[in-house]
Motif scaffolding. Sequence first.
Motif, PDB file in Angstrom:
ATOM      1  N   LEU A   1       0.851  -1.179   0.000  1.00  0.00           N
ATOM      2  CA  LEU A   1       0.000   0.000   0.000  1.00  0.00           C
ATOM      3  C   LEU A   1       0.883   1.224   0.000  1.00  0.00           C
ATOM      4  O   LEU A   1       1.844   1.300   0.756  1.00  0.00           O
ATOM      5  CB  LEU A   1      -0.886   0.045   1.264  1.00  0.00           C
ATOM      6  N   LEU A   2       0.551   2.183  -0.865  1.00  0.00           N
ATOM      7  CA  LEU A   2       1.283   3.446  -0.928  1.00  0.00           C
ATOM      8  C   LEU A   2       0.299   4.562  -1.240  1.00  0.00           C
ATOM      9  O   LEU A   2      -0.775   4.311  -1.797  1.00  0.00           O
ATOM     10  CB  LEU A   2       2.358   3.394  -2.022  1.00  0.00           C
ATOM     11  N   PRO A   3       0.671   5.795  -0.920  1.00  0.00           N
ATOM     12  CA  PRO A   3      -0.189   6.916  -1.316  1.00  0.00           C
ATOM     13  C   PRO A   3      -0.359   6.943  -2.832  1.00  0.00           C
ATOM     14  O   PRO A   3       0.540   6.548  -3.582  1.00  0.00           O
ATOM     15  CB  PRO A   3       0.574   8.143  -0.839  1.00  0.00           C
ATOM     16  N   ALA A   4      -1.498   7.417  -3.277  1.00  0.00           N
ATOM     17  CA  ALA A   4      -1.792   7.465  -4.708  1.00  0.00           C
ATOM     18  C   ALA A   4      -0.703   8.180  -5.490  1.00  0.00           C
ATOM     19  O   ALA A   4      -0.344   7.772  -6.594  1.00  0.00           O
ATOM     20  CB  ALA A   4      -3.139   8.142  -4.933  1.00  0.00           C
ATOM     21  N   SER A   5      -0.127   9.232  -4.925  1.00  0.00           N
ATOM     22  CA  SER A   5       0.887  10.014  -5.638  1.00  0.00           C
ATOM     23  C   SER A   5       2.209   9.273  -5.807  1.00  0.00           C
ATOM     24  O   SER A   5       3.052   9.688  -6.584  1.00  0.00           O
ATOM     25  CB  SER A   5       1.128  11.341  -4.923  1.00  0.00           C
ATOM     26  N   ALA A   6       2.407   8.164  -5.105  1.00  0.00           N
ATOM     27  CA  ALA A   6       3.660   7.411  -5.205  1.00  0.00           C
ATOM     28  C   ALA A   6       3.722   6.573  -6.472  1.00  0.00           C
ATOM     29  O   ALA A   6       4.787   6.157  -6.891  1.00  0.00           O
ATOM     30  CB  ALA A   6       3.829   6.502  -3.995  1.00  0.00           C
ATOM     31  N   GLY A   7       2.616   6.321  -7.075  1.00  0.00           N
ATOM     32  CA  GLY A   7       2.602   5.436  -8.236  1.00  0.00           C
ATOM     33  C   GLY A   7       1.717   5.993  -9.318  1.00  0.00           C
ATOM     34  O   GLY A   7       1.383   7.159  -9.281  1.00  0.00           O
ATOM     35  N   PRO A   8       1.371   5.183 -10.260  1.00  0.00           N
ATOM     36  CA  PRO A   8       1.686   3.772 -10.255  1.00  0.00           C
ATOM     37  C   PRO A   8       3.085   3.453 -10.753  1.00  0.00           C
ATOM     38  O   PRO A   8       3.611   2.393 -10.468  1.00  0.00           O
ATOM     39  CB  PRO A   8       0.623   3.169 -11.167  1.00  0.00           C
ATOM     40  N   GLY A   9       3.719   4.347 -11.515  1.00  0.00           N
ATOM     41  CA  GLY A   9       5.067   4.031 -11.996  1.00  0.00           C
ATOM     42  C   GLY A   9       5.055   2.727 -12.764  1.00  0.00           C
ATOM     43  O   GLY A   9       4.242   2.537 -13.663  1.00  0.00           O
ATOM     44  N   PRO A  10       5.929   1.787 -12.368  1.00  0.00           N
ATOM     45  CA  PRO A  10       5.994   0.509 -13.092  1.00  0.00           C
ATOM     46  C   PRO A  10       4.894  -0.465 -12.682  1.00  0.00           C
ATOM     47  O   PRO A  10       4.901  -1.609 -13.109  1.00  0.00           O
ATOM     48  CB  PRO A  10       7.369  -0.026 -12.694  1.00  0.00           C
ATOM     49  N   CYS A  11       3.968  -0.016 -11.842  1.00  0.00           N
ATOM     50  CA  CYS A  11       2.908  -0.889 -11.313  1.00  0.00           C
ATOM     51  C   CYS A  11       1.536  -0.382 -11.712  1.00  0.00           C
ATOM     52  O   CYS A  11       1.398   0.674 -12.299  1.00  0.00           O
ATOM     53  CB  CYS A  11       2.958  -0.908  -9.780  1.00  0.00           C
ATOM     54  N   ALA A  12       0.539  -1.144 -11.302  1.00  0.00           N
ATOM     55  CA  ALA A  12      -0.853  -0.708 -11.396  1.00  0.00           C
ATOM     56  C   ALA A  12      -1.280  -0.330  -9.988  1.00  0.00           C
ATOM     57  O   ALA A  12      -1.065  -1.081  -9.047  1.00  0.00           O
ATOM     58  CB  ALA A  12      -1.727  -1.832 -11.937  1.00  0.00           C
TER      59      ALA A  12
END
Length: 128
Positions: free
Chosen positions: A82-93
């Motif tokens: 779990l991460l804050p929305a602003s941390a991703g998604p980057g290479p993830c969904a």
Amino acid sequence: MTATGVAEEDLHVMLPHGHPLSGRTALRLGDLADARWLRTPLCPLPRLRELAGDGFPAAVGYDGEDVHTVLNLVAAGHGLTLLPASAGPGPCAGVRLAEPRLVHRVELLHATLPDGPGSDVAAILTGG
């Protein structure tokens, strides 16, 4: 000591692209109790168990706090987090966590500030 909220955002479940749940609009934490999770300081598994019950087996442990490393571990299929929305998604969904409602909150903590740059910054951050 004064605590003033500066920002708040929803947490997202970070999943590898192509994960069967990556196309959902939201997920419930309890439904993910059997998934493999990253053991990191950014998403402590004991806290997830307190919130949603037993489960949340650790897949890979990472003791650092580098968000990019965590996202790359998720993308490589080593577990969810779990991460804050602003941390991703980057290479993830990233899929919004719907239940329980958990947020990442940033607060400004300070004692009484004299007039000057410090109180000016506090006023800007708090909208005061």
